[in-house]
Design a protein around this motif. Structure first.
Motif, mmCIF file in Angstrom:
data_model
loop_
_atom_site.group_PDB
_atom_site.id
_atom_site.type_symbol
_atom_site.label_atom_id
_atom_site.label_comp_id
_atom_site.label_asym_id
_atom_site.label_seq_id
_atom_site.Cartn_x
_atom_site.Cartn_y
_atom_site.Cartn_z
ATOM 1 N N LEU A 56 0.818 -1.210 0.000
ATOM 2 C CA LEU A 56 0.000 0.000 0.000
ATOM 3 C C LEU A 56 0.858 1.269 0.000
ATOM 4 N N PRO A 57 1.868 1.389 0.890
ATOM 5 C CA PRO A 57 2.710 2.598 0.820
ATOM 6 C C PRO A 57 3.446 2.742 -0.506
ATOM 7 N N VAL A 58 3.944 1.594 -1.058
ATOM 8 C CA VAL A 58 4.657 1.682 -2.333
ATOM 9 C C VAL A 58 3.715 2.147 -3.437
ATOM 10 N N SER A 59 2.500 1.563 -3.463
ATOM 11 C CA SER A 59 1.528 1.960 -4.485
ATOM 12 C C SER A 59 1.130 3.419 -4.305
ATOM 13 N N PHE A 60 0.864 3.780 -3.060
ATOM 14 C CA PHE A 60 0.468 5.168 -2.790
ATOM 15 C C PHE A 60 1.593 6.137 -3.152
ATOM 16 N N PHE A 61 2.820 5.778 -2.767
ATOM 17 C CA PHE A 61 3.958 6.641 -3.067
ATOM 18 C C PHE A 61 4.150 6.773 -4.578
ATOM 19 N N GLY A 62 4.032 5.633 -5.304
ATOM 20 C CA GLY A 62 4.192 5.684 -6.747
ATOM 21 C C GLY A 62 3.148 6.554 -7.405
ATOM 22 N N LEU A 63 1.888 6.389 -6.968
ATOM 23 C CA LEU A 63 0.810 7.186 -7.555
ATOM 24 C C LEU A 63 0.985 8.664 -7.252
ATOM 25 N N VAL A 64 1.239 8.979 -5.965
ATOM 26 C CA VAL A 64 1.403 10.381 -5.574
ATOM 27 C C VAL A 64 2.633 10.989 -6.245
ATOM 28 N N SER A 65 3.723 10.201 -6.302
ATOM 29 C CA SER A 65 4.944 10.705 -6.928
ATOM 30 C C SER A 65 4.709 11.012 -8.393
ATOM 31 N N TYR A 66 3.996 10.112 -9.075
ATOM 32 C CA TYR A 66 3.719 10.361 -10.493
ATOM 33 C C TYR A 66 2.830 11.585 -10.673
ATOM 34 N N ARG A 67 1.777 11.654 -9.838
ATOM 35 C CA ARG A 67 0.873 12.803 -9.954
ATOM 36 C C ARG A 67 1.610 14.119 -9.744
ATOM 37 N N LEU A 81 0.887 17.577 -24.588
ATOM 38 C CA LEU A 81 1.497 17.853 -23.286
ATOM 39 C C LEU A 81 1.582 16.587 -22.451
ATOM 40 N N LYS A 82 0.565 15.720 -22.558
ATOM 41 C CA LYS A 82 0.581 14.474 -21.799
ATOM 42 C C LYS A 82 1.746 13.584 -22.218
ATOM 43 N N LYS A 83 2.138 13.694 -23.495
ATOM 44 C CA LYS A 83 3.259 12.879 -23.961
ATOM 45 C C LYS A 83 4.554 13.245 -23.242
ATOM 46 N N LYS A 84 4.617 14.486 -22.757
ATOM 47 C CA LYS A 84 5.823 14.919 -22.055
ATOM 48 C C LYS A 84 6.046 14.119 -20.775
ATOM 49 N N SER A 85 4.923 13.697 -20.146
ATOM 50 C CA SER A 85 5.035 12.949 -18.882
ATOM 51 C C SER A 85 4.886 11.449 -19.077
ATOM 52 N N ALA A 86 4.818 10.985 -20.342
ATOM 53 C CA ALA A 86 4.661 9.541 -20.583
ATOM 54 C C ALA A 86 5.878 8.777 -20.083
ATOM 55 N N TYR A 87 7.066 9.289 -20.344
ATOM 56 C CA TYR A 87 8.279 8.617 -19.882
ATOM 57 C C TYR A 87 8.316 8.550 -18.361
ATOM 58 N N LEU A 88 7.919 9.648 -17.743
ATOM 59 C CA LEU A 88 7.885 9.668 -16.280
ATOM 60 C C LEU A 88 6.901 8.637 -15.745
ATOM 61 N N LYS A 89 5.762 8.495 -16.407
ATOM 62 C CA LYS A 89 4.768 7.509 -15.983
ATOM 63 C C LYS A 89 5.317 6.096 -16.099
ATOM 64 N N GLN A 90 5.978 5.798 -17.212
ATOM 65 C CA GLN A 90 6.545 4.461 -17.397
ATOM 66 C C GLN A 90 7.636 4.172 -16.375
ATOM 67 N N SER A 91 8.472 5.160 -16.115
ATOM 68 C CA SER A 91 9.552 4.965 -15.142
ATOM 69 C C SER A 91 8.993 4.730 -13.743
ATOM 70 N N THR A 92 7.977 5.523 -13.375
ATOM 71 C CA THR A 92 7.373 5.360 -12.043
ATOM 72 C C THR A 92 6.702 4.001 -11.915
ATOM 73 N N LEU A 93 5.996 3.570 -12.958
ATOM 74 C CA LEU A 93 5.327 2.271 -12.930
ATOM 75 C C LEU A 93 6.329 1.137 -12.815
ATOM 76 N N PHE A 94 7.411 1.216 -13.590
ATOM 77 C CA PHE A 94 8.424 0.164 -13.535
ATOM 78 C C PHE A 94 9.081 0.102 -12.157
#
Length: 617
Positions: free
Chosen positions: A33-44, A307-320
């Motif tokens: 739960l903390p890892v998932s929450f941290f990943g989601l919040v960090s990405y947001r 603009l969303k494409k700018k954060s696509a890499y960040l999303k993939q990195s956070t998910l991985f």
């Protein structure tokens, strides 16, 4: 095929019986739960920062473009002032009529030509310079391209010419247009912006205008301002003029878009902003700047999808990274649960081997040779068994004997003194040949001792305790020859409420012997009982001698501390019964209940007994 309920039961079974699975589940929850929450919040947060930084970057680019445009027009405006160092020659050219041309005029003209042409050729910001006389006739024209010639067209009636003269020396900016005074074909006339200024004769009264200077800049040079501007592949950048015309666009745009932007941006409250809007069916971020100098609008339109494409890499990195952390957390949770539960299982097997302990045999011990916390648990268990055995054999038995002795002391303390006085009162009545009253007194005395000596009934209904007190007070009234009166005010619901036997007698006795016995006036005892919400309150009031404040505080303090020491209790051994009652009430009903005294020296004493309101059980 198994039903879903049976499958769920089979899955839950090991979780109910083995702590390993419970611990593993807790660890998984506490890590995933903390890892998932941290990943989601960090990405947001990171995506929001990237997007907001990109929008701010675009705003700075748009501001820079607008500033460049303003600076360019300001430069043209400043250049229009350079005619004044050669003002006399310029005025001669402007004011000389065609039929007055002479060699002197040609000298003036040549000097003006050399000066203005040098200014034109040495400056890459503008492309042509024209001088007009007051009747709108072109007196001088110079072009960098060396093409074009003047025609017989006069600008005297043109709106821009009239406005320039009306402004009396203040420059007038003209948006993109074609110069009509050139004689070449329409297709060869370049699109230009112009700055026109009336030339004033500063030597004449009132600084009268003598002509108009026009500096033209080709629109190709305006477009060069956007050459080094970094734009996104899907971004649309355009410039709209004050008159709502399109001045520049990096791609083909529709007339409907231009009309929409002119209407929406004119209605805006700010000259610079970034908004999200629907542009031709596409959600886009529109960043714009309206120049306060010339009212040009520099607009950037970027689709939100780009603009969303700018954060696509960040999303993939956070998910991985989150997936990797989850897998590591699962593995560590499994290993940690195994490491914790393995010695616990060994300890559990040791507990199960002590069947005799369940039957009261306290001689068994756990043999767990460890130095960590589990070893300490084994040692603590062995110590606990030994202390439990000692507690059962000594402390618990001694406590029971102590409680029984205190209860017997309470029961016996009223017997000798009271019995002697009561028998003396009965003898006095008998001597008077009043056998009826003597018989009643004997009956009350017998009822009292029957109640006092009954075994096993530690808790009785309140009406029985009240009957005992009534018998006791009847005998005391006879002994003191009616020197005090007794009043009762009892809520009928209180009669069946359980109460500890011999609760009221110590306080009635104290009221008589310490409050009323030495009182000269008529004494009074009031016994009242009330029920408020879920509590019972019994009050015993006497109008006797009362007590000092220090004595009252000491008694209440000892009641709060449950002290039974005579030395600590004012009044000595006669106060032991009062504290004993308080202790027994708290023992049976809880620390929220008990005794509280209030008193005033020479006035009264009142005892408040607080009990729970319970139905007869």
């Amino acid at each position: 095929m198994n039903s879903p309920l049976a499958l769920l039961t089979a899955i839950r079974k090991p979780f109910r019986k083995e702590i390993r699975y419970k611990l593993l589940s807790i660890l998984i929850v506490l890590t995933l739960l903390p890892v998932s929450f941290f990943g989601l919040v960090s990405y947001r947060i990171s995506a929001g920062i990237v997007e907001s930084d990109f929008v701010r970057y675009k705003s700075r680019i748009i501001d820079q473009i607008a500033n460049n445009l303003d600076e360019n027009i300001s430069y043209l405006t400043r250049q229009s002032m350079y005619v004044y160092p050669n003002l006399q020659d310029v005025l001669q050219v402007l004011t000389t009529e065609t039929n007055q041309i002479n060699p002197n005029y040609m000298e003036y003209y040549n000097r003006v030509y050399d000066f203005l042409n040098t200014l034109l050729q040495s400056n890459d910001r503008f492309d042509s310079i024209t001088l007009f006389s007051m009747n709108g006739e072109a007196k001088f024209f110079a072009n960098k391209r060396g093409i074009g010639s003047l025609n017989l067209y006069t600008v005297q009636n043109d709106e821009w010419f009239t406005q320039t003269l009306d402004q009396h020396g203040v420059p007038l900016f003209q948006e993109p247009h074609v110069n009509e005074f050139l004689a070449v074909g329409q297709n060869e006339r370049p699109l230009v912006i112009s700055v026109s200024r009336s030339i004033l004769d500063i030597t004449s009264p009132g600084n009268q205008p003598k002509g108009v200077l026009v500096i033209d800049q080709n629109m190709e040079r305006i477009q060069q301002l956007f050459t080094n501007t970094e734009t996104d592949a899907e971004e649309t950048v355009l410039v709209l003029g004050k008159n709502r015309q399109l001045i520049y666009a990096n791609r083909t745009v529709s007339d409907g878009l231009i009309t929409h932007l002119n209407q929406s941006l004119n209605a805006g409250p700010s000259t610079s902003s970034s908004i999200t809007a629907n542009v031709e069916g596409t959600e886009s971020i529109v960043t714009y700047r309206i120049s306060p100098q010339n009212q040009w609008k520099v607009v950037s339109i970027l689709p939100v999808s780009a603009l969303k494409k700018k954060s696509a890499y960040l999303k993939q990195s956070t998910l991985f990274l989150s997936l990797v952390l989850m897998l590591l957390a699962l593995l560590m949770s499994f290993l940690f649960s195994q490491w914790i539960t393995k010695p616990l299982k060994k300890l559990m097997r040791s507990f199960r081997s002590f069947r005799s302990f369940q039957h009261g045999d306290f001689s068994t011990r756990i043999q767990l040779h460890r130095e960590d916390e589990l070893g300490m648990i084994g040692e603590t268990f062995n110590t606990m068994v030994a202390e439990l055995k000692d507690l059962i054999e000594t402390k618990y038995e001694l406590t029971i004997l102590r409680n029984e002795s205190e209860l017997k002391a309470l029961q016996n303390q009223i017997n000798p003194h009271f019995l002697y006085n009561t028998l003396s009162s009965i003898k006095a009545v008998s001597d008077k040949k009043d056998s009826v009253n003597a018989s009643i007194m004997v009956q009350h005395l017998a009822d009292m001792f029957r109640y006092n000596l009954s075994k096993g009934d530690f808790i009785v209904p309140f009406y029985k305790e009240l009957e005992y007190i009534q018998s006791y007070l009847f005998l005391q009234e006879r002994r003191f020859s009616d020197r005090f009166t007794v009043h009762y005010d009892i809520d009928e619901r209180l009669l069946e409420v359980p109460i500890l036997r011999l609760t009221l007698q110590p306080f009635i006795e104290n009221a008589i012997y310490h409050g009323l016995e030495l009182k000269r006036d008529q004494g009074e005892i009031r016994i009242s009982g009330q029920i408020f919400e879920e509590q019972c309150f019994i009050y015993i009031y006497d109008n006797g001698l009362g007590m000092e404040e220090a004595q009252l505080d000491a008694i209440n303090w000892n009641l709060e501390k449950n002290s039974l020491q005579p030395a600590e209790t004012p009044g000595g051994s006669e106060r032991i019964g009062m504290t004993n009652v308080h202790t027994r009430i708290q023992y049976f009903f809880g620390p929220a209940y008990g005794i509280k005294l209030s008193s005033k020296l020479g006035s009264h004493t009142m005892v408040k007994i607080n009990l729970p309101y319970r139905q007869k059980d």
